[in-house]
Design a protein around this motif. Structure first.
Motif, short mmCIF file in Angstrom:
data_model
loop_
_atom_site.label_atom_id
_atom_site.label_comp_id
_atom_site.label_asym_id
_atom_site.label_seq_id
_atom_site.Cartn_x
_atom_site.Cartn_y
_atom_site.Cartn_z
N PRO A 107 18.72 40.01 37.13
CA PRO A 107 19.35 38.77 36.67
C PRO A 107 19.33 37.68 37.74
O PRO A 107 19.21 37.96 38.94
CB PRO A 107 20.79 39.20 36.40
N ASP A 108 19.49 36.45 37.30
CA ASP A 108 19.66 35.33 38.23
C ASP A 108 21.10 35.26 38.71
O ASP A 108 21.37 34.84 39.83
CB ASP A 108 19.30 34.01 37.54
N VAL A 109 22.02 35.66 37.82
CA VAL A 109 23.45 35.60 38.10
C VAL A 109 24.12 36.85 37.53
O VAL A 109 23.74 37.32 36.46
CB VAL A 109 24.11 34.35 37.44
N VAL A 110 25.11 37.36 38.25
CA VAL A 110 25.97 38.42 37.73
C VAL A 110 27.38 37.87 37.64
O VAL A 110 27.92 37.37 38.63
CB VAL A 110 25.95 39.68 38.63
N VAL A 111 27.97 37.95 36.44
CA VAL A 111 29.36 37.57 36.25
C VAL A 111 30.14 38.87 36.14
O VAL A 111 29.99 39.61 35.16
CB VAL A 111 29.57 36.69 34.99
N HIS A 112 30.93 39.15 37.15
CA HIS A 112 31.61 40.45 37.26
C HIS A 112 33.02 40.38 36.68
O HIS A 112 33.97 40.02 37.36
CB HIS A 112 31.62 40.88 38.73
N CYS A 113 33.12 40.75 35.39
CA CYS A 113 34.41 40.73 34.68
C CYS A 113 35.06 42.10 34.65
O CYS A 113 36.26 42.21 34.37
CB CYS A 113 34.21 40.25 33.24
N ALA A 114 34.30 43.16 34.90
CA ALA A 114 34.84 44.51 34.82
C ALA A 114 35.89 44.72 35.91
O ALA A 114 35.68 44.34 37.06
CB ALA A 114 33.73 45.55 34.97
N ALA A 115 37.00 45.32 35.54
CA ALA A 115 38.07 45.57 36.51
C ALA A 115 39.12 46.48 35.90
O ALA A 115 39.22 46.60 34.67
CB ALA A 115 38.73 44.25 36.93
N TRP A 116 39.90 47.10 36.77
CA TRP A 116 41.14 47.74 36.32
C TRP A 116 42.13 46.60 36.20
O TRP A 116 42.42 45.91 37.18
CB TRP A 116 41.62 48.75 37.35
N THR A 117 42.68 46.38 35.01
CA THR A 117 43.56 45.23 34.80
C THR A 117 44.98 45.61 34.39
O THR A 117 45.80 44.72 34.18
CB THR A 117 42.97 44.29 33.73
N ALA A 118 45.26 46.90 34.27
CA ALA A 118 46.62 47.33 33.91
C ALA A 118 47.49 47.25 35.16
O ALA A 118 47.60 48.21 35.93
CB ALA A 118 46.59 48.74 33.34
N VAL A 119 48.08 46.08 35.39
CA VAL A 119 48.78 45.78 36.63
C VAL A 119 49.90 46.78 36.93
O VAL A 119 49.98 47.31 38.04
CB VAL A 119 49.34 44.34 36.59
N ASP A 120 50.75 47.04 35.97
CA ASP A 120 51.87 47.96 36.21
C ASP A 120 51.41 49.39 36.45
O ASP A 120 51.92 50.07 37.34
CB ASP A 120 52.86 47.92 35.03
N LEU A 121 50.42 49.85 35.68
CA LEU A 121 49.92 51.22 35.87
C LEU A 121 49.24 51.41 37.22
O LEU A 121 49.19 52.52 37.74
CB LEU A 121 48.95 51.59 34.74
N ALA A 122 48.72 50.32 37.78
CA ALA A 122 48.07 50.41 39.09
C ALA A 122 49.03 50.86 40.18
O ALA A 122 48.62 51.36 41.22
CB ALA A 122 47.44 49.07 39.47
N GLU A 123 50.32 50.68 39.94
CA GLU A 123 51.33 51.08 40.91
C GLU A 123 51.54 52.60 40.94
O GLU A 123 52.07 53.13 41.92
CB GLU A 123 52.67 50.40 40.60
N ASP A 124 51.13 53.30 39.88
CA ASP A 124 51.31 54.75 39.83
C ASP A 124 50.44 55.40 40.89
O ASP A 124 49.23 55.18 40.95
CB ASP A 124 50.93 55.31 38.45
N GLU A 125 51.07 56.22 41.72
CA GLU A 125 50.36 56.82 42.85
C GLU A 125 49.13 57.61 42.40
O GLU A 125 48.10 57.60 43.07
CB GLU A 125 51.31 57.72 43.63
N ASP A 126 49.23 58.28 41.26
CA ASP A 126 48.10 59.09 40.80
C ASP A 126 46.94 58.26 40.27
O ASP A 126 45.86 58.79 40.01
CB ASP A 126 48.56 60.09 39.73
N LYS A 127 47.10 56.95 40.12
CA LYS A 127 46.03 56.09 39.62
C LYS A 127 45.43 55.20 40.70
O LYS A 127 44.41 54.57 40.49
CB LYS A 127 46.55 55.23 38.47
N GLN A 128 46.05 55.13 41.86
CA GLN A 128 45.64 54.16 42.87
C GLN A 128 44.22 54.37 43.38
O GLN A 128 43.50 53.42 43.64
CB GLN A 128 46.66 54.13 44.00
#
Length: 199
Positions: free
Chosen positions: A70-91
């Motif tokens: 590609p000429d450009v990559v638009v990187h939208c993929a992410a872990w977006t569950a903000v509250d769940l990211a705080e769970d130690e087993d998911k970090q």
């Protein structure tokens, strides 16, 4: 111009692909599923070229982006569950997606000399300032694990590439997926009065 968009099954990636098409660009979408798994609304993204890709697999990312070229990559993929990211087993998983996955995308962009657009968040700051942060402000104070990992992604991009854009957004809503607006509309159908926290 060919544009590779990650996370097309999500709200942002879905709408980015459709916006590209409306402007006459060719978008190639990717996400984890074998085939496009976002909302089946008949829009461009549902029939556009699609590649299954796990962004945490560095070899697969490199091979895929080299193949698409590609000429450009638009990187939208992410872990977006903000509250769940705080769970130690998911970090570890959150870091693998938001930091390591972004590094993999940046490395591949460098290999094929593609520009990269990285979608970040205002959570890289603590929200306690009294005036707007300047675009190149480096006085980071992530609010939480999610903010820390998105900052890690920003640094992966800026330390790897010379041709990149970092876009910090505070709120995402669209047709595809759940969001605050849909929640309020649904709750509004059930109750006469809505009480919303303003923090």
């Amino acid at each position: 111009m060919k544009i590779f968009v990650t996370g097309v099954a999500g709200q942002l990636g879905h709408d980015v692909m459709n916006e590209l098409a409306s402007r006459g660009y060719v978008g190639v979408g990717t996400d984890l599923a074998e085939t496009y798994s976002g909302i089946q609304d008949g829009s461009y993204v549902t029939t556009a070229e699609y590649v299954s890709l796990d962004i945490t697999n560095s070899e697969a990312v490199m091979n895929t982006i080299k193949s698409v070229n590609p000429d450009v990559v638009v990187h939208c993929a992410a872990w977006t569950a903000v509250d769940l990211a705080e769970d130690e087993d998911k970090q570890a998983k959150v870091k693998a997606i938001n930091v390591d996955g972004t590094q993999n995308i940046a490395d591949a962009c460098k290999e094929v000399d593609a520009k990269m657009v990285y979608i970040s968040t205002d959570y890289v700051f603590d929200g306690q300032g009294t005036k707007p942060w300047q675009p190149d402000c480096k006085d980071y104070k992530p609010l939480n694990v999610y903010g820390q990992t998105k900052l890690g992604g920003e640094l992966a991009v800026s330390n790897t590439l010379s041709k990149y854009f970092i876009v910090r957004i505070a709120w995402v809503f669209g047709k595809n997926g759940n969001n605050f607006i849909k929640t309020m509309l649904n709750v509004g159908k059930k109750f006469d009065t809505l009480r919303v926290v303003n923090d």
